[in-house]
Design a protein around this motif. Sequence first.
Motif, short mmCIF file in Angstrom:
data_model
loop_
_atom_site.label_atom_id
_atom_site.label_comp_id
_atom_site.label_asym_id
_atom_site.label_seq_id
_atom_site.Cartn_x
_atom_site.Cartn_y
_atom_site.Cartn_z
N ALA A 143 19.29 8.38 7.89
CA ALA A 143 20.45 9.19 8.49
C ALA A 143 20.12 10.37 9.20
CB ALA A 143 21.16 9.63 7.04
N ALA A 144 18.98 10.90 8.81
CA ALA A 144 18.59 11.97 9.76
C ALA A 144 18.00 11.58 11.11
CB ALA A 144 17.44 12.84 8.97
N MET A 145 17.45 10.38 11.06
CA MET A 145 16.83 9.97 12.40
C MET A 145 17.63 9.43 13.23
SD MET A 145 13.43 8.08 10.27
CE MET A 145 12.72 7.28 11.83
N VAL A 146 18.57 8.48 12.80
CA VAL A 146 19.63 8.02 13.71
C VAL A 146 20.91 8.05 13.08
CG1 VAL A 146 18.07 6.45 14.64
CG2 VAL A 146 19.13 5.71 12.47
N PRO A 147 21.42 9.31 12.87
CA PRO A 147 22.76 9.40 12.53
C PRO A 147 23.76 8.81 13.36
CG PRO A 147 22.08 11.54 13.71
CD PRO A 147 20.96 10.51 13.52
N GLU A 148 23.84 8.37 14.49
CA GLU A 148 24.68 7.38 15.23
C GLU A 148 24.93 6.29 14.51
OE1 GLU A 148 20.86 6.85 17.22
OE2 GLU A 148 21.64 8.50 16.26
N LYS A 149 24.03 5.71 13.81
CA LYS A 149 24.01 4.33 13.34
C LYS A 149 24.61 4.39 11.74
CE LYS A 149 20.28 2.16 15.58
NZ LYS A 149 20.59 1.09 16.26
N VAL A 150 24.89 5.37 11.39
CA VAL A 150 25.49 5.60 10.04
C VAL A 150 27.11 5.90 9.80
CG1 VAL A 150 25.25 6.83 7.69
CG2 VAL A 150 23.31 6.40 9.22
N LEU A 151 27.78 5.17 9.20
CA LEU A 151 29.04 4.98 9.08
C LEU A 151 29.43 5.89 7.85
CD1 LEU A 151 30.33 1.43 10.01
CD2 LEU A 151 30.37 3.53 11.24
N SER A 152 28.39 6.00 6.79
CA SER A 152 28.76 6.56 5.21
C SER A 152 27.30 6.29 5.06
CB SER A 152 29.68 6.25 4.66
OG SER A 152 29.62 4.79 3.81
N LEU A 153 27.13 7.49 3.71
CA LEU A 153 25.76 7.34 3.18
C LEU A 153 26.05 7.52 1.83
CD1 LEU A 153 22.66 7.53 3.71
CD2 LEU A 153 22.93 10.03 3.30
N ALA A 154 25.66 6.54 0.61
CA ALA A 154 25.65 6.66 -0.58
C ALA A 154 24.16 6.70 -1.25
CB ALA A 154 26.31 5.27 -1.16
N LEU A 155 24.02 7.77 -1.96
CA LEU A 155 22.59 7.88 -2.48
C LEU A 155 22.86 7.85 -4.16
CD1 LEU A 155 21.87 11.26 -0.33
CD2 LEU A 155 21.32 8.91 0.11
N LEU A 156 22.07 6.82 -4.69
CA LEU A 156 22.05 6.64 -6.12
C LEU A 156 20.87 7.11 -6.66
CD1 LEU A 156 24.29 4.44 -4.71
CD2 LEU A 156 23.90 3.23 -6.73
N ASN A 157 20.91 8.04 -7.76
CA ASN A 157 19.80 8.47 -8.56
C ASN A 157 18.63 9.02 -7.60
OD1 ASN A 157 21.37 6.10 -10.30
ND2 ASN A 157 20.03 7.41 -11.59
N VAL A 158 18.92 9.80 -7.06
CA VAL A 158 18.25 10.17 -5.75
C VAL A 158 17.67 11.75 -6.21
CG1 VAL A 158 19.94 11.66 -4.72
CG2 VAL A 158 18.15 10.61 -3.23
N THR A 159 16.34 11.97 -5.62
CA THR A 159 15.76 13.19 -5.90
C THR A 159 15.46 13.81 -4.38
OG1 THR A 159 13.50 12.88 -6.25
CG2 THR A 159 15.06 12.85 -8.06
#
Length: 401
Positions: A143-159
């Motif tokens: 998402a940080a590298m190609v934010p233009e390709k991301v429509l939404s972001l779900a982060l499960l059990n992340v650190t």
Amino acid sequence: MPYCEVQSQQSTQETELNNGIKIFYRTYGRGPIKVLLIIGLAGTHDSWGPQIRGLTGSDKPNDEEETKAGEGCDNEVGYGGDGIEVCAFDNRGMGRSSIPIKKSEYTTRTMAKDAIALLDHLGWPKAHVFGHSMGAMIATKLAAMVPEKVLSLALLNVTGGGFECFPKLDRKTLSIAIRFLKAKTPEQRAAVDLDTHYSEDYLEEYVGSNTRRAILYQEYVKNISATGMQSNYGFEGQVNACWTHKLTRTEIEFIRSAGFLVSVIHGREDVIAQIYYARKLAEKLYPVARMVDLHGGHLVSHERTEEVNKALLELLMASKMMVKPQDWTNLPQRSSGWLETRTSRGRANAEGGSSVSFMCNTLEKLHLCLLYLIGLFVLAFEFAKKSLRSVKPVRVGASLT
């Protein structure tokens, strides 16, 4: 079988890391909504089964379907009539994907490039990106590298990676760690995986005449026996990716300002990824992030399937409806950026009202120092063990008399 060959057109070093790497993937469902699923350490694409069924209504891969060309999509599950196409894949080092032998070939940035190459291979200019555990770390890099390709972001059990990957220091987690290192058979690995993935009360619930632990144990042994134990190269490489992962302030700002919504989903009883760090990341992503904490363990996506799938569908719908971040977030309002946060803390200290906060910060630093020492001990132990294995015994001939 569908594979994506990863190639790099950039620096020589990146070319060496990526060229020749094949990523195994599968797509499910059909429709205009595209979702990329990135699994975590030691997991395969099959680990997303409950979410694939929840999003598409089927877990049958498209490459196995005997659908006639031109047929319309039939997976209108929970998304206002729009069909969803999902892609899940095996990360490098696991399953049917390539297994590089050097640890340096495993970083979340390099693995994010694998995922980006897969998006290009599929012809998906944009997609919703969902990641679990290490896969969520990879998703944040993507998402940080190609934010233009991301429509939404779900982060499960992340650190946030690094020291944040260390579990709570208690008897249970130490026992799990020791059993994990000693596990050499599918049966031993299945037994420890259950305690790693699920909350204890969930495992001890009865389903008919058997506990879930007994039922899941048989399933785990069968699946591990079918796919095989993860290779040492793959396991150590993926651990290296988690250990070296870090989101910079600039990357955080890229994600916050990209214009898409984020959902951070976590199990409160997770013994691997502590919910404290997930909430901390969600707060850094304010106001575009929403925190969803559920009763469950590290594999909350399996333990609380209905709630997780509901949260994911809500994210898809909110993105489609272009919901504003202020209407999406459920986090308390706070100053944006580290500088303002530190300034506000300094003011509170000057007013004498933050002694508790100061104490918590001090304890957190002590905790990290302790984790660092334990990490060094584990690394030293592993190095010593490998060194002893490499020492060959000297053959002594028969004594002369």
